[in-house]
Design an enzyme around this catalytic site. Structure first.
Site, PDB file in Angstrom:
ATOM      1  N   MET A   1      -9.403   4.915  -6.521  1.00  0.00           N
ATOM      2  CA  MET A   1      -9.374   5.950  -7.557  1.00  0.00           C
ATOM      3  C   MET A   1     -10.713   6.689  -7.654  1.00  0.00           C
ATOM      4  O   MET A   1     -11.188   7.010  -8.742  1.00  0.00           O
ATOM      5  CB  MET A   1      -9.001   5.330  -8.913  1.00  0.00           C
ATOM      6  CG  MET A   1      -7.605   4.723  -8.927  1.00  0.00           C
ATOM      7  SD  MET A   1      -7.263   3.676 -10.366  1.00  0.00           S
ATOM      8  CE  MET A   1      -8.072   2.133  -9.886  1.00  0.00           C
TER       9      MET A   1
ATOM     10  N   ASP B   1       5.866   1.492 -10.761  1.00  0.00           N
ATOM     11  CA  ASP B   1       4.733   2.411 -10.816  1.00  0.00           C
ATOM     12  C   ASP B   1       5.085   3.755 -10.191  1.00  0.00           C
ATOM     13  O   ASP B   1       6.029   3.871  -9.393  1.00  0.00           O
ATOM     14  CB  ASP B   1       3.533   1.819 -10.060  1.00  0.00           C
ATOM     15  CG  ASP B   1       2.803   0.761 -10.867  1.00  0.00           C
ATOM     16  OD1 ASP B   1       3.099   0.621 -12.065  1.00  0.00           O
ATOM     17  OD2 ASP B   1       1.923   0.081 -10.305  1.00  0.00           O
TER      18      ASP B   1
ATOM     19  N   ALA C   1      -4.345  -1.839  -0.906  1.00  0.00           N
ATOM     20  CA  ALA C   1      -4.553  -0.647  -0.085  1.00  0.00           C
ATOM     21  C   ALA C   1      -5.775  -0.737   0.815  1.00  0.00           C
ATOM     22  O   ALA C   1      -5.793  -0.151   1.899  1.00  0.00           O
ATOM     23  CB  ALA C   1      -4.671   0.579  -0.991  1.00  0.00           C
TER      24      ALA C   1
ATOM     25  N   GLY D   1       0.376  -1.825  -4.481  1.00  0.00           N
ATOM     26  CA  GLY D   1      -0.663  -2.696  -3.939  1.00  0.00           C
ATOM     27  C   GLY D   1      -0.433  -4.137  -4.320  1.00  0.00           C
ATOM     28  O   GLY D   1       0.657  -4.687  -4.154  1.00  0.00           O
ATOM     29  N   ASP D   2      -1.476  -4.769  -4.849  1.00  0.00           N
ATOM     30  CA  ASP D   2      -1.384  -6.142  -5.338  1.00  0.00           C
ATOM     31  C   ASP D   2      -1.507  -6.120  -6.856  1.00  0.00           C
ATOM     32  O   ASP D   2      -2.396  -5.448  -7.392  1.00  0.00           O
ATOM     33  CB  ASP D   2      -2.494  -7.011  -4.739  1.00  0.00           C
ATOM     34  CG  ASP D   2      -2.389  -8.454  -5.202  1.00  0.00           C
ATOM     35  OD1 ASP D   2      -1.735  -9.249  -4.500  1.00  0.00           O
ATOM     36  OD2 ASP D   2      -2.940  -8.780  -6.275  1.00  0.00           O
TER      37      ASP D   2
ATOM     38  N   LYS E   1       1.458   5.494 -13.890  1.00  0.00           N
ATOM     39  CA  LYS E   1       0.283   6.224 -14.359  1.00  0.00           C
ATOM     40  C   LYS E   1      -0.256   7.029 -13.195  1.00  0.00           C
ATOM     41  O   LYS E   1      -0.398   6.518 -12.097  1.00  0.00           O
ATOM     42  CB  LYS E   1      -0.797   5.255 -14.857  1.00  0.00           C
ATOM     43  CG  LYS E   1      -0.390   4.423 -16.070  1.00  0.00           C
ATOM     44  CD  LYS E   1      -1.494   3.432 -16.415  1.00  0.00           C
ATOM     45  CE  LYS E   1      -1.139   2.638 -17.651  1.00  0.00           C
ATOM     46  NZ  LYS E   1      -1.089   3.472 -18.848  1.00  0.00           N
TER      47      LYS E   1
ATOM     48  N   PRO F   1       0.778  -1.240   0.000  1.00  0.00           N
ATOM     49  CA  PRO F   1       0.000   0.000   0.000  1.00  0.00           C
ATOM     50  C   PRO F   1       0.809   1.289   0.000  1.00  0.00           C
ATOM     51  O   PRO F   1       0.259   2.355  -0.230  1.00  0.00           O
ATOM     52  CB  PRO F   1      -0.806  -0.118   1.291  1.00  0.00           C
ATOM     53  CG  PRO F   1       0.063  -0.940   2.192  1.00  0.00           C
ATOM     54  CD  PRO F   1       0.720  -1.941   1.294  1.00  0.00           C
TER      55      PRO F   1
END
Length: 257
Positions: free
Chosen positions: A165, A34, A117, A87-88, A55, A11
């Protein structure tokens, strides 16, 4: 031809990556990571070449097709490649697209799971996602942009909802949930920059969220989760409600012999 490891970074906090993930990072020749991966996490791979392929909402980002090509190209020239995903990898991480690209190229890969998360956010606000007598189901979701989407109406059936998000569309999500039958007084917890030094939390109601009361509080530069449901109520109020429903054992403790 090398092997690719799709590793979940967890997370946010560097020490919440799995032991396996940290060990494999230390062996990497190349790490494609990321944008949400904390800089401290990359210290697990001191000798690896680091390539940012993240992103971020509302910002110029790397196209997924190009990310796929970079991963494949790295595996063609390096023995040990890590694709480090927040995260995963298997949850809202576009892992399927990357795995398909690797399969089409005939490249061996392995997926290493990470803490998503939602689990860390529940720990941050000290609320269980599931709760006996209150929450027996959990939905992890993002808001679809598809026209006439019925996903909100479908998700309202889950006791606890966690929206990834959802920062920019939080008022719209809340209003759609109210329109679909959720009580306006339903508790909401928002966790921002979960598990990092920048972590912040906010609690309010679904009605207040629909009215936009969280929007000025939210930092557009930080990731955030919306957690919605009775399981996120203040513990005292929740205990009182459960007691009224006969869910709390109020018998006096037996005296010690």
């Amino acid at each position: 031809m090398g092997k690719v490891y799709l590793i979940g970074a967890g997370p946010g906090a560097a020490d919440l990556i799995t032991v396996r993930g940290a060990r494999l990072l230390g062996m990497a020749d190349v790490v494609l990571h990321d944008a949400l991966v904390e800089p401290e996490m990359l210290e697990y791979a001191p000798t690896a070449r680091k390539i940012a392929v993240g992103k971020r909402c509302g910002r110029r980002s790397t196209a997924q097709q190009f990310i796929n090509k970079q991963i494949v190209d790295a595996a063609l020239t390096h023995e040990f490649v890590v694709r480090l995903k927040g995260g995963d990898p298997m949850l809202f991480g576009r892992a399927d697209e990357e795995m398909r690209a690797l399969e089409q190229a005939g490249i061996e890969y392995e997926v290493v799971p990470g803490i998503t998360a939602a689990l860390a956010a529940a720990s941050a606000v000290k609320r269980s996602l599931t709760l006996r007598g209150v929450s027996r189901s959990v939905a992890l979701a993002t808001r679809s942009r598809a026209p006439d989407s019925q996903e909100i109406r479908e998700q309202v059936n889950a006791d606890s909802l966690v929206f990834y998000m959802g920062r920019d569309s939080a008022p719209e999500i809340a209003q759609q949930l109210i329109d679909a039958g959720r009580a306006a007084a339903t508790p909401v917890a928002i966790v921002e920059a979960c598990s990092t030094a920048r972590e912040r939390t906010l609690t309010l109601t679904l009605e207040a969220l629909a009215a936009g009361e969280a929007q000025q509080w939210l930092d557009p530069a930080q990731p955030s989760l919306l957690m919605i449901g009775e399981a996120f109520a203040e513990r005292g109020a929740r205990t009182q409600d459960a007691s009224e429903q006969g869910l709390v054992d109020e018998r006096p403790a037996r005296a010690a012999a």
